[in-house]
Design a protein around this motif. Sequence first.
Motif, PDB file in Angstrom:
ATOM      1  N   MET A  12      15.689 -16.188  -7.778  1.00 44.03           N
ATOM      2  CA  MET A  12      16.734 -16.096  -8.799  1.00 44.03           C
ATOM      3  C   MET A  12      17.426 -17.447  -8.979  1.00 44.03           C
ATOM      4  O   MET A  12      17.697 -17.861 -10.110  1.00 44.03           O
ATOM      5  N   ARG A  13      17.692 -18.141  -7.874  1.00 44.84           N
ATOM      6  CA  ARG A  13      18.317 -19.470  -7.959  1.00 44.84           C
ATOM      7  C   ARG A  13      17.416 -20.456  -8.696  1.00 44.84           C
ATOM      8  O   ARG A  13      17.892 -21.250  -9.519  1.00 44.84           O
ATOM      9  N   ASN A  14      16.114 -20.428  -8.399  1.00 48.89           N
ATOM     10  CA  ASN A  14      15.171 -21.329  -9.080  1.00 48.89           C
ATOM     11  C   ASN A  14      15.122 -21.059 -10.580  1.00 48.89           C
ATOM     12  O   ASN A  14      15.100 -21.999 -11.382  1.00 48.89           O
ATOM     13  N   LEU A  15      15.097 -19.785 -10.958  1.00 44.67           N
ATOM     14  CA  LEU A  15      15.114 -19.451 -12.389  1.00 44.67           C
ATOM     15  C   LEU A  15      16.392 -19.942 -13.050  1.00 44.67           C
ATOM     16  O   LEU A  15      16.362 -20.505 -14.157  1.00 44.67           O
ATOM     17  N   HIS A  16      17.511 -19.754 -12.368  1.00 44.46           N
ATOM     18  CA  HIS A  16      18.789 -20.202 -12.926  1.00 44.46           C
ATOM     19  C   HIS A  16      18.815 -21.720 -13.085  1.00 44.46           C
ATOM     20  O   HIS A  16      19.261 -22.232 -14.120  1.00 44.46           O
ATOM     21  N   LYS A  17      18.315 -22.442 -12.094  1.00 48.78           N
ATOM     22  CA  LYS A  17      18.269 -23.913 -12.188  1.00 48.78           C
ATOM     23  C   LYS A  17      17.418 -24.363 -13.375  1.00 48.78           C
ATOM     24  O   LYS A  17      17.773 -25.317 -14.069  1.00 48.78           O
ATOM     25  N   ALA A  18      16.306 -23.685 -13.605  1.00 49.70           N
ATOM     26  CA  ALA A  18      15.454 -24.020 -14.746  1.00 49.70           C
ATOM     27  C   ALA A  18      16.185 -23.758 -16.058  1.00 49.70           C
ATOM     28  O   ALA A  18      16.088 -24.554 -17.003  1.00 49.70           O
ATOM     29  N   LEU A  19      16.925 -22.666 -16.125  1.00 50.67           N
ATOM     30  CA  LEU A  19      17.698 -22.371 -17.334  1.00 50.67           C
ATOM     31  C   LEU A  19      18.804 -23.399 -17.548  1.00 50.67           C
ATOM     32  O   LEU A  19      19.043 -23.831 -18.680  1.00 50.67           O
ATOM     33  N   PRO A  27      23.136 -18.300 -22.732  1.00 49.96           N
ATOM     34  CA  PRO A  27      22.608 -17.140 -23.462  1.00 49.96           C
ATOM     35  C   PRO A  27      21.658 -16.265 -22.621  1.00 49.96           C
ATOM     36  O   PRO A  27      21.457 -15.105 -22.941  1.00 49.96           O
ATOM     37  N   ILE A  28      21.088 -16.830 -21.553  1.00 48.18           N
ATOM     38  CA  ILE A  28      20.144 -16.082 -20.725  1.00 48.18           C
ATOM     39  C   ILE A  28      20.675 -16.003 -19.303  1.00 48.18           C
ATOM     40  O   ILE A  28      20.913 -17.033 -18.668  1.00 48.18           O
ATOM     41  N   LYS A  29      20.848 -14.803 -18.807  1.00 48.27           N
ATOM     42  CA  LYS A  29      21.343 -14.590 -17.448  1.00 48.27           C
ATOM     43  C   LYS A  29      20.202 -14.107 -16.561  1.00 48.27           C
ATOM     44  O   LYS A  29      19.319 -13.377 -17.008  1.00 48.27           O
ATOM     45  N   VAL A  30      20.233 -14.511 -15.300  1.00 44.26           N
ATOM     46  CA  VAL A  30      19.248 -14.059 -14.320  1.00 44.26           C
ATOM     47  C   VAL A  30      19.868 -12.908 -13.537  1.00 44.26           C
ATOM     48  O   VAL A  30      20.991 -13.005 -13.053  1.00 44.26           O
TER      49      VAL A  30
END
Length: 73
Positions: A12-19, A27-30
Amino acid sequence: MPHAARVLVPAMRNLHKALVSSNLNYPIKVSTPISMDIIPKPFPPSAATFNASWNSTISGILDFLKSTNSFLC
């Protein structure tokens, strides 16, 4: 994926960092769905607790969601 709990919050942290790096974190929440199976006795709701074996995972998820202003699915 067996034993995915230990990699869930880091993923989840990696996805958030990419966003964040793409300026899409507003606009996009993990988030992640959570099975009701982790609440052994859901009734009455005021007395419900999480299965203790999931405490560290739930704590990590909730800390992440709070720090990113996200929500549970």
